[in-house]
Design a protein around this motif. Structure first.
Motif, mmCIF file in Angstrom:
data_model
loop_
_atom_site.group_PDB
_atom_site.id
_atom_site.type_symbol
_atom_site.label_atom_id
_atom_site.label_comp_id
_atom_site.label_asym_id
_atom_site.label_seq_id
_atom_site.Cartn_x
_atom_site.Cartn_y
_atom_site.Cartn_z
ATOM 1 N N LYS A 277 -2.263 1.286 -1.598
ATOM 2 C CA LYS A 277 -1.954 1.276 -3.030
ATOM 3 C C LYS A 277 -0.471 1.559 -3.277
ATOM 4 C CE LYS A 277 -6.524 2.484 -4.838
ATOM 5 N NZ LYS A 277 -7.321 3.449 -5.639
ATOM 6 N N LEU A 278 0.091 2.515 -2.534
ATOM 7 C CA LEU A 278 1.509 2.819 -2.678
ATOM 8 C C LEU A 278 2.361 1.614 -2.294
ATOM 9 C CD1 LEU A 278 3.826 4.818 -3.181
ATOM 10 C CD2 LEU A 278 3.593 5.555 -0.788
ATOM 11 N N LEU A 279 1.976 0.929 -1.230
ATOM 12 C CA LEU A 279 2.714 -0.259 -0.794
ATOM 13 C C LEU A 279 2.730 -1.317 -1.899
ATOM 14 C CD1 LEU A 279 2.432 -1.954 2.675
ATOM 15 C CD2 LEU A 279 2.229 -3.323 0.610
ATOM 16 N N ILE A 280 1.558 -1.611 -2.456
ATOM 17 C CA ILE A 280 1.477 -2.635 -3.499
ATOM 18 C C ILE A 280 2.246 -2.211 -4.743
ATOM 19 C CG2 ILE A 280 -0.117 -3.724 -5.138
ATOM 20 C CD1 ILE A 280 -2.097 -4.044 -2.894
ATOM 21 N N SER B 132 -0.791 -10.639 -5.372
ATOM 22 C CA SER B 132 -2.231 -10.823 -5.139
ATOM 23 C C SER B 132 -2.500 -11.943 -4.144
ATOM 24 C CB SER B 132 -2.954 -11.102 -6.461
ATOM 25 O OG SER B 132 -2.562 -12.357 -6.998
ATOM 26 N N GLY B 133 -1.576 -12.873 -4.017
ATOM 27 C CA GLY B 133 -1.764 -13.962 -3.063
ATOM 28 C C GLY B 133 -1.389 -13.616 -1.641
ATOM 29 N N MET B 134 -0.746 -12.461 -1.446
ATOM 30 C CA MET B 134 -0.299 -12.087 -0.106
ATOM 31 C C MET B 134 -1.470 -11.718 0.789
ATOM 32 S SD MET B 134 2.932 -9.616 -0.991
ATOM 33 C CE MET B 134 4.345 -10.202 -1.934
ATOM 34 N N SER B 135 -1.345 -12.005 2.060
ATOM 35 C CA SER B 135 -2.271 -11.455 3.046
ATOM 36 C C SER B 135 -1.865 -10.015 3.332
ATOM 37 C CB SER B 135 -2.234 -12.278 4.338
ATOM 38 O OG SER B 135 -0.955 -12.171 4.948
ATOM 39 N N ASP B 136 -2.742 -9.257 3.964
ATOM 40 C CA ASP B 136 -2.409 -7.872 4.313
ATOM 41 C C ASP B 136 -1.144 -7.811 5.160
ATOM 42 O OD1 ASP B 136 -4.968 -7.744 3.269
ATOM 43 O OD2 ASP B 136 -5.699 -6.304 4.737
ATOM 44 N N SER B 137 -1.093 -8.626 6.191
ATOM 45 C CA SER B 137 0.030 -8.572 7.125
ATOM 46 C C SER B 137 1.334 -9.002 6.461
ATOM 47 C CB SER B 137 -0.254 -9.439 8.349
ATOM 48 O OG SER B 137 -0.547 -10.771 7.981
ATOM 49 N N TYR B 138 1.261 -9.999 5.580
ATOM 50 C CA TYR B 138 2.473 -10.438 4.876
ATOM 51 C C TYR B 138 3.006 -9.319 3.994
ATOM 52 C CZ TYR B 138 5.621 -13.302 2.048
ATOM 53 O OH TYR B 138 6.732 -13.818 1.425
ATOM 54 N N TYR C 186 7.119 -5.328 2.996
ATOM 55 C CA TYR C 186 7.470 -3.938 2.680
ATOM 56 C C TYR C 186 8.435 -3.387 3.727
ATOM 57 C CZ TYR C 186 6.859 1.038 1.639
ATOM 58 O OH TYR C 186 7.075 2.357 1.325
ATOM 59 N N GLN C 187 8.148 -3.629 4.984
ATOM 60 C CA GLN C 187 9.034 -3.150 6.054
ATOM 61 C C GLN C 187 10.425 -3.771 5.939
ATOM 62 O OE1 GLN C 187 6.726 -4.190 9.524
ATOM 63 N NE2 GLN C 187 5.779 -2.160 9.640
ATOM 64 N N GLU C 188 10.469 -5.052 5.621
ATOM 65 C CA GLU C 188 11.751 -5.739 5.485
ATOM 66 C C GLU C 188 12.577 -5.186 4.332
ATOM 67 O OE1 GLU C 188 13.311 -10.199 4.269
ATOM 68 O OE2 GLU C 188 11.390 -9.988 5.308
ATOM 69 N N LEU C 189 11.898 -4.832 3.249
ATOM 70 C CA LEU C 189 12.606 -4.387 2.052
ATOM 71 C C LEU C 189 12.964 -2.902 2.077
ATOM 72 C CD1 LEU C 189 10.568 -6.283 -0.701
ATOM 73 C CD2 LEU C 189 12.914 -6.784 0.031
ATOM 74 N N PHE C 190 12.117 -2.077 2.701
ATOM 75 C CA PHE C 190 12.258 -0.634 2.504
ATOM 76 C C PHE C 190 12.387 0.196 3.778
ATOM 77 C CE2 PHE C 190 9.698 -2.283 -1.085
ATOM 78 C CZ PHE C 190 10.636 -2.079 -2.104
ATOM 79 N N ILE C 191 12.130 -0.387 4.940
ATOM 80 C CA ILE C 191 12.231 0.368 6.182
ATOM 81 C C ILE C 191 13.533 -0.002 6.875
ATOM 82 C CG2 ILE C 191 11.139 0.916 8.385
ATOM 83 C CD1 ILE C 191 9.535 1.777 5.915
ATOM 84 N N PRO C 192 14.414 0.986 7.132
ATOM 85 C CA PRO C 192 15.696 0.658 7.780
ATOM 86 C C PRO C 192 15.494 0.148 9.201
ATOM 87 C CG PRO C 192 15.389 3.034 7.621
ATOM 88 C CD PRO C 192 14.277 2.421 6.824
ATOM 89 N N LYS C 193 16.319 -0.806 9.573
ATOM 90 C CA LYS C 193 16.252 -1.393 10.907
ATOM 91 C C LYS C 193 17.294 -0.752 11.806
ATOM 92 C CE LYS C 193 14.836 -5.918 9.117
ATOM 93 N NZ LYS C 193 14.849 -5.528 7.692
ATOM 94 N N GLY C 194 16.962 -0.642 13.079
ATOM 95 C CA GLY C 194 17.925 -0.130 14.041
ATOM 96 C C GLY C 194 19.090 -1.097 14.222
#
Length: 329
Positions: free
Chosen positions: A269-272, A308-314, A319-327
């Protein structure tokens, strides 16, 4: 006569009095040239089967969020099981199997990622609300084919909209509504046992005495009861219906509200919610087709359609691409 015309005539001879034949029905909002080989309901089935939203169902949650095991149900395998059960009932009752199949294959096209937890959070944050059966109709009407929609027949559209808790205009639509419940009750038991949060012996003994102690026996009993009850009103015999309802209530208590099954729900829910807020604030980041929806309707409608059209994995990857910093690489 074309093959389609022959099929339409055969329907009038084969189908029962409560069935919905193509002739006299199967109208579309936008008229099209008829297919020489397929009836309109058959064309609807094929359009749903080949659309993008149908393929994404393979990576959408049924009950257990993004399950690792290969044998847990997804929205796609659930849809196929509903279709099989509904077709069996319709064939036995001499209803229109093609119409039934089209409705069954399309009934969950609008389901959100992360199952009903995704549906719940979208309904709470979207200004327009969100219900998956209404979204399924929106998918086939306004989203598929870059906004052109699939231009399905009225009977298929109505069956999709009514599959959860409404009486459909056709017997075939009501068969899908019953088949949906039969399918998910039984495959959710199997998945819950596989997950270790339920044991076969936990199911109330009076339920197993009437419905059976295996998935196959339960489905056979429930399907047989729908067929025996008749087509005047699609339902089950009273004793079977009572045990069905008791089993349904049992699953809500022991599986659907089980803390183990729901332990990742708050994260989903937080992710969405985070994705939703982000795209509301940054609409230019929406894909082109959803920008068109924002211009035609509004930004909340467009963002809800996109998420709503997204799959779980997408959704997780985005979310990771937008909010999780990359090494640094």
């Amino acid at each position: 006569m074309t093959i389609r015309e022959q099929l339409e005539q055969q329907e009038l001879q084969i189908l029962g009095p409560d069935a919905c034949p193509n002739l006299g029905h199967a109208k579309r909002k936008r008229e099209e040239l008829p297919c020489p080989y397929r009836t309109n309901f058959q064309r609807d089935r094929d359009r749903i089967l080949h659309c993008n939203s149908f393929r994404r169902l393979k990576r959408k949650t049924q009950v257990f969020l993004s399950p690792i095991g290969d044998h847990y149900r997804t929205r796609l395998t659930h849809t196929l099981e509903v279709s099989q059960i509904a077709r069996t009932i319709s064939r036995a009752m001499r209803l229109n199997e093609d119409l039934t199949e089209a409705i069954a294959l399309g009934h969950d096209l609008g389901h959100s990622p992360f199952g009903h937890s995704g549906e719940s959070i979208l309904n709470s944050i979207c200004q327009h609300g969100y219900r998956h059966y209404e979204q399924s109709l929106r998918v086939v009407d306004h989203i598929e084919k870059n906004g052109a929609g699939l231009n399905l027949t009225e009977e298929v559209r109505n069956g999709i909209l009514c599959h959860t808790n409404r009486i459909a205009d056709t017997k075939e639509g009501n068969v899908v509504r019953v088949a949906d419940r039969i399918a998910y009750i039984n495959h959710d038991i199997e998945d819950a046992i596989r997950a270790g949060i339920l044991h076969k012996e936990d199911i109330p003994s009076d339920v197993t005495a009437v419905l059976g102690d295996t998935k196959t026996k339960r489905i056979t009993t429930l399907v047989s009861s729908v067929i025996a009850y008749g087509s005047a009103e699609i339902g089950m015999e009273p004793e079977i219906q009572a045990m069905h309802d008791k089993l349904h209530a049992f699953l809500f208590k022991r599986v659907y509200y089980n803390p183990v099954a729901k332990q990742e729900e708050h994260k989903a829910k937080l992710l969405i919610k985070t994705l939703y807020t982000h795209f509301i604030s940054h609409p230019a980041l929406l894909p082109e087709e959803y920008l068109a929806i924002a211009e035609k309707e509004d930004i909340h409608r467009a963002v809800c359609d996109y998420i709503s059209g997204m799959s779980d994995s997408y959704a997780v990857n985005l979310y990771q691409e937008l909010f999780i910093p990359k090494g640094w690489g």
